[in-house]
Design a protein around this motif. Structure first.
Motif, PDB file in Angstrom:
ATOM      1  N   GLU A  90      -9.142  -1.135   4.800  1.00  0.00           N
ATOM      2  CA  GLU A  90      -9.346  -0.350   3.577  1.00  0.00           C
ATOM      3  C   GLU A  90     -10.778  -0.327   3.101  1.00  0.00           C
ATOM      4  OE1 GLU A  90      -6.518  -2.061   0.762  1.00  0.00           O
ATOM      5  OE2 GLU A  90      -8.135  -3.171  -0.182  1.00  0.00           O
ATOM      6  N   GLN A  91     -10.995   0.618   2.234  1.00  0.00           N
ATOM      7  CA  GLN A  91     -12.287   0.855   1.601  1.00  0.00           C
ATOM      8  C   GLN A  91     -12.641  -0.332   0.702  1.00  0.00           C
ATOM      9  OE1 GLN A  91     -11.315   3.530  -1.460  1.00  0.00           O
ATOM     10  NE2 GLN A  91     -13.401   3.954  -2.127  1.00  0.00           N
TER      11      GLN A  91
ATOM     12  N   SER B 170      -8.506   3.479  -0.579  1.00  0.00           N
ATOM     13  CA  SER B 170      -7.930   4.271   0.512  1.00  0.00           C
ATOM     14  C   SER B 170      -7.830   3.385   1.763  1.00  0.00           C
ATOM     15  CB  SER B 170      -8.794   5.495   0.781  1.00  0.00           C
ATOM     16  OG  SER B 170     -10.054   5.066   1.220  1.00  0.00           O
ATOM     17  N   TYR B 171      -6.876   3.676   2.640  1.00  0.00           N
ATOM     18  CA  TYR B 171      -6.614   2.748   3.752  1.00  0.00           C
ATOM     19  C   TYR B 171      -5.896   3.456   4.893  1.00  0.00           C
ATOM     20  CZ  TYR B 171      -1.540   2.585   3.314  1.00  0.00           C
ATOM     21  OH  TYR B 171      -0.215   2.914   3.339  1.00  0.00           O
ATOM     22  N   LYS B 172      -5.817   2.735   6.017  1.00  0.00           N
ATOM     23  CA  LYS B 172      -4.938   3.096   7.132  1.00  0.00           C
ATOM     24  C   LYS B 172      -4.429   1.800   7.739  1.00  0.00           C
ATOM     25  CE  LYS B 172      -5.902   7.575   9.302  1.00  0.00           C
ATOM     26  NZ  LYS B 172      -5.565   8.331   8.162  1.00  0.00           N
TER      27      LYS B 172
ATOM     28  N   LYS C 165       0.845  -1.208   0.000  1.00  0.00           N
ATOM     29  CA  LYS C 165       0.000   0.000   0.000  1.00  0.00           C
ATOM     30  C   LYS C 165       0.881   1.260   0.000  1.00  0.00           C
ATOM     31  CE  LYS C 165      -4.144  -0.066   0.329  1.00  0.00           C
ATOM     32  NZ  LYS C 165      -5.220  -0.227  -0.677  1.00  0.00           N
TER      33      LYS C 165
ATOM     34  N   TYR D  56      -8.179  -0.368 -10.459  1.00  0.00           N
ATOM     35  CA  TYR D  56      -7.572  -0.152  -9.145  1.00  0.00           C
ATOM     36  C   TYR D  56      -6.823  -1.427  -8.769  1.00  0.00           C
ATOM     37  CZ  TYR D  56     -10.405   4.008  -8.331  1.00  0.00           C
ATOM     38  OH  TYR D  56     -10.957   5.248  -8.428  1.00  0.00           O
TER      39      TYR D  56
ATOM     40  N   HIS E 241     -16.122   4.467   9.572  1.00  0.00           N
ATOM     41  CA  HIS E 241     -15.886   4.049   8.179  1.00  0.00           C
ATOM     42  C   HIS E 241     -17.176   3.555   7.521  1.00  0.00           C
ATOM     43  CE1 HIS E 241     -13.876   2.168   4.761  1.00  0.00           C
ATOM     44  NE2 HIS E 241     -12.745   2.746   5.138  1.00  0.00           N
TER      45      HIS E 241
ATOM     46  N   THR F 131      -5.508   2.696  -5.875  1.00  0.00           N
ATOM     47  CA  THR F 131      -5.843   1.590  -4.970  1.00  0.00           C
ATOM     48  C   THR F 131      -6.864   2.103  -3.959  1.00  0.00           C
ATOM     49  OG1 THR F 131      -4.889  -0.124  -3.538  1.00  0.00           O
ATOM     50  CG2 THR F 131      -3.890   2.060  -3.372  1.00  0.00           C
TER      51      THR F 131
ATOM     52  N   GLN G 226       1.083   4.208  -2.840  1.00  0.00           N
ATOM     53  CA  GLN G 226       0.903   5.630  -2.519  1.00  0.00           C
ATOM     54  C   GLN G 226       2.068   6.465  -3.038  1.00  0.00           C
ATOM     55  OE1 GLN G 226      -0.057   6.367   1.625  1.00  0.00           O
ATOM     56  NE2 GLN G 226      -2.174   6.602   0.969  1.00  0.00           N
TER      57      GLN G 226
ATOM     58  N   ASN H  10       1.708   6.883  -6.797  1.00  0.00           N
ATOM     59  CA  ASN H  10       0.394   7.307  -7.310  1.00  0.00           C
ATOM     60  C   ASN H  10      -0.328   6.238  -8.110  1.00  0.00           C
ATOM     61  OD1 ASN H  10       0.166   9.924  -6.314  1.00  0.00           O
ATOM     62  ND2 ASN H  10       1.791  10.553  -7.742  1.00  0.00           N
TER      63      ASN H  10
END
Ligand code: AMP
Ligand code: GLY
Length: 426
Positions: free
Chosen positions: A191-192, A123-125, A111, A286, A142, A121, A115, A118
Motif C-alpha cells: 500500500e501507499q 490505496s493498495y493491491k 482492506k 485515514y 509505485h 484508507t 473498500q 467507502n
C-alpha cells in the motif's frame, strides 16, 4: 459479578485496575496475569488460548463476564467458543466473533471491508505466489516510500516500510517466497505510504451502537525523537491536542459510523473493542489498521482518563444498551512512559529484580506492570516492556515529567525509558 480477564501485559493491568474500581465487580481473576494484576485480583495459570481449561474455570467459579485482552484468542474464535457452549453462552464475552476479528487477523479482509464501505484508507493491491511477478511490476512503478504488510498476525512485526525499490522487492520476495512471517505472509498487501500524524481511537460496540471511550497517541520507536527500531509502544499521551471537535466529527462520520454500519450490513457479530489506528493527513483521517482489542500502552492512559464504570460499560455491551450511556472523562492530560529491558526490541534478558524506592509512596503516578512476574516474593522482569508509569497533569509536559520523575525511583539492570514522550506538544 465474577470476572475473568485474559492476558498478562500492561494493558491487562490497566483493565484490571479499572474494573476493580467498579461496585459491580465481585471477584476478579486474571489469566495468566503478572506481578501487577496480582495486586488487584487473583492470577490463575491458564493460557489465553486454552478455551477448554477456561470453561472448567468459568463453571467452577461462576464467572459472569470474560474480558479478552490480546488478539490471538479473538482470531482463534474465543467468542464463538463461549456462545456455542450450553453452559457458557450466558457469560458476557467482550470480544468480536472470529469472523469479525478478521478485521485485525487479515489485512486483506480489512482492506476489502474498508473498500466496500467507502472508509478512507491508503490505496493498495494484494498479492500471493500466484501473482508474484505482477507484484514485482506493481512495486517497480509505485511511489516511495512503499508499505508491505503480511496479511496475517505476525506479532506486530508484519509491516515493513521500504524507502527504496530494491528493499521493497527483496522484502516482497522474503515474505511470499521465503515465508518470512510463516503462513501470515503467504498473502501480502502493498500500500501507499500516508504522510501524517498517527492517533489511535478506541470504541466499544455491540455491533449496533458504539461509545468512544478515548483516544491516544503512541510513541513507537525505541529512540528519542522517534528514531531507531519499532517497538510495541514506548509511551502514550491523551488527550491529543489536534483531536478537536471538528477532527473527531470527521472520524465519526467518515470512519466509525461506516465501520459499525458495515458490521451490521455484513452480519459480523461484535461485542467488544475496536481500535482504529488512524493517520491524520492534513486534517483528514485515514484508517491505517483496525485492531479488535485495546492498545498497549494506550490502555494505560485511556483507562485512567475514563470516568465511567468500565464493568457497567461492558454490561451495556452485553445487554445491548450502550446507547443509554454517556462517556465522561477525567480532567487534565494523561501520559504513560514505558520502562523497557536493555536490548529491547532486539535481544534482551529477563529475571532481573526490580527495585521500587519507598519514596514512590508519595507520588501520585500509577505503576502498571507489563513484563513482570513474582518469584519467591521478589518482582522480576519477565519481558521487553516491563512497567508503564502513568501520571495526570494540567499539561502533557507536566504529566510526562511526573512519570519520568517516578521512574527515577525504580530500577532494574539495563532499564531504559524515553524522556521525550509527547515532545511535539511541548
Ligand atoms: P501495524 O503493525 O499495522 O500497527 O503497522 C505498524 C506501523 O506502520 C503503523 O503504526 C504505522 O506507523 C506504520 N504504517 C502502516 N501502514 C502505513 C501507511 N500506509 N502509511 C504510513 N505508515 C504506515
Ligand atoms: N501500541 C500499539 C498496539 O497496541 O498495537
Amino acid at each position: 459479578m465474577n470476572i475473568l480477564l485474559l492476558g498478562s501485559g500492561g494493558r491487562e493491568h490497566a483493565l484490571a485496575w479499572k474494573m476493580k474500581q467498579s461496585t459491580l465487580c465481585k471477584n476478579l481473576f486474571i489469566a495468566p496475569g503478572n506481578a501487577g494484576t496480582y495486586l488487584v485480583g487473583e492470577n490463575v495459570q491458564i493460557d489465553v488460548n486454552d478455551f477448554n481449561t477456561q470453561k472448567q474455570f468459568c463453571e467452577a467459579n461462576q464467572i459472569n463476564m470474560v474480558v479478552v485482552g490480546p488478539e490471538e484468542p479473538l482470531v482463534k474464535g474465543i467468542f464463538d467458543f463461549y456462545k456455542n457452549d450450553e453452559t457458557l453462552k450466558n457469560i458476557i464475552v467482550i470480544a468480536p466473533s472470529a469472523k469479525a476479528a478478521q478485521l485485525e487477523g487479515s489485512k486483506s479482509f480489512s482492506k476489502r471491508f474498508m473498500q466496500r464501505h467507502n472508509i478512507p484508507t491508503a490505496s493498495y493491491k494484494e498479492f500471493t505466489k500466484a501473482n508474484f511477478e505482477e507484484g514485482k511490476k506493481y512495486i517497480l512503478q509505485h511511489s516511495l516510500p512503499i508499505v508491505l504488510k503480511a496479511d496475517g498476525l505476525a506479532a506486530g512485526k508484519g509491516v515493513v516500510i521500504c524507502n527504496n525499490t530494491n528493499e521493497a522487492l527483496q522484502t516482497f520476495e522474503d515474505m511470499i517466497l521465503h515465508q518470512q512471517f510463516g503462513a501470515a505472509s503467504d498473502k501480502v498487501v502493498i500500500e501507499q505510504f500516508l504522510h501524517g500524524i498517527e492517533v489511535s481511537v478506541f470504541v466499544l460496540t455491540n455491533g449496533k451502537n458504539y461509545s468512544i471511550i478515548g483516544h491516544a497517541k503512541d510513541y513507537k520507536r525505541i529512540g528519542e525523537a522517534e528514531t531507531g527500531l519499532n517497538t510495541g509502544g514506548m509511551g502514550c499521551v491523551t488527550p491529543v491536542p489536534f483531536m478537536n471537535n471538528s477532527f473527531m466529527q470527521k472520524v465519526e462520520e467518515k470512519i466509525i459510523k461506516p465501520t459499525i454500519k458495515g458490521l451490521q450490513d455484513e452480519n459480523l457479530v461484535y461485542n467488544g473493542f475496536i481500535f482504529f489506528g488512524l493517520m491524520n493527513v492534513q486534517g483528514e483521517p485515514y484508517v491505517i489498521e483496525y485492531n479488535c482489542r485495546m492498545g498497549d500502552p494506550e490502555t494505560e492512559v485511556v483507562m485512567p482518563r475514563l470516568k465511567n464504570d468500565l464493568v457497567a460499560l461492558f454490561v451495556a455491551v452485553g445487554k445491548n444498551n450502550l446507547q443509554n450511556i454517556t462517556i465522561e472523562y477525567n480532567e487534565g492530560f494523561f501520559a504513560t512512559v514505558m520502562a523497557v529491558s536493555g536490548g529491547y526490541p532486539s535481544k534482551y534478558k529477563k529475571n532481573f529484580p526490580i527495585y521500587f524506592n519507598n519514596e514512590l509512596q508519595q507520588v501520585d503516578s500509577i505503576i502498571f506492570h507489563a513484563g513482570t512476574k513474582k518469584e519467591n516474593d521478589i518482582i522480576v522482569t519477565n519481558g521487553g516492556r516491563v512497567l508503564a508509569v502513568t501520571s495526570q497533569g494540567s499539561s502533557i509536559t507536566e504529566a510526562v515529567k511526573k512519570s519520568t520523575t517516578a521512574l527515577q525511583k525504580i530500577s532494574f539492570e539495563g532499564m531504559y525509558f524515553r524522556r521525550d514522550i509527547g515532545f511535539e506538544f511541548v
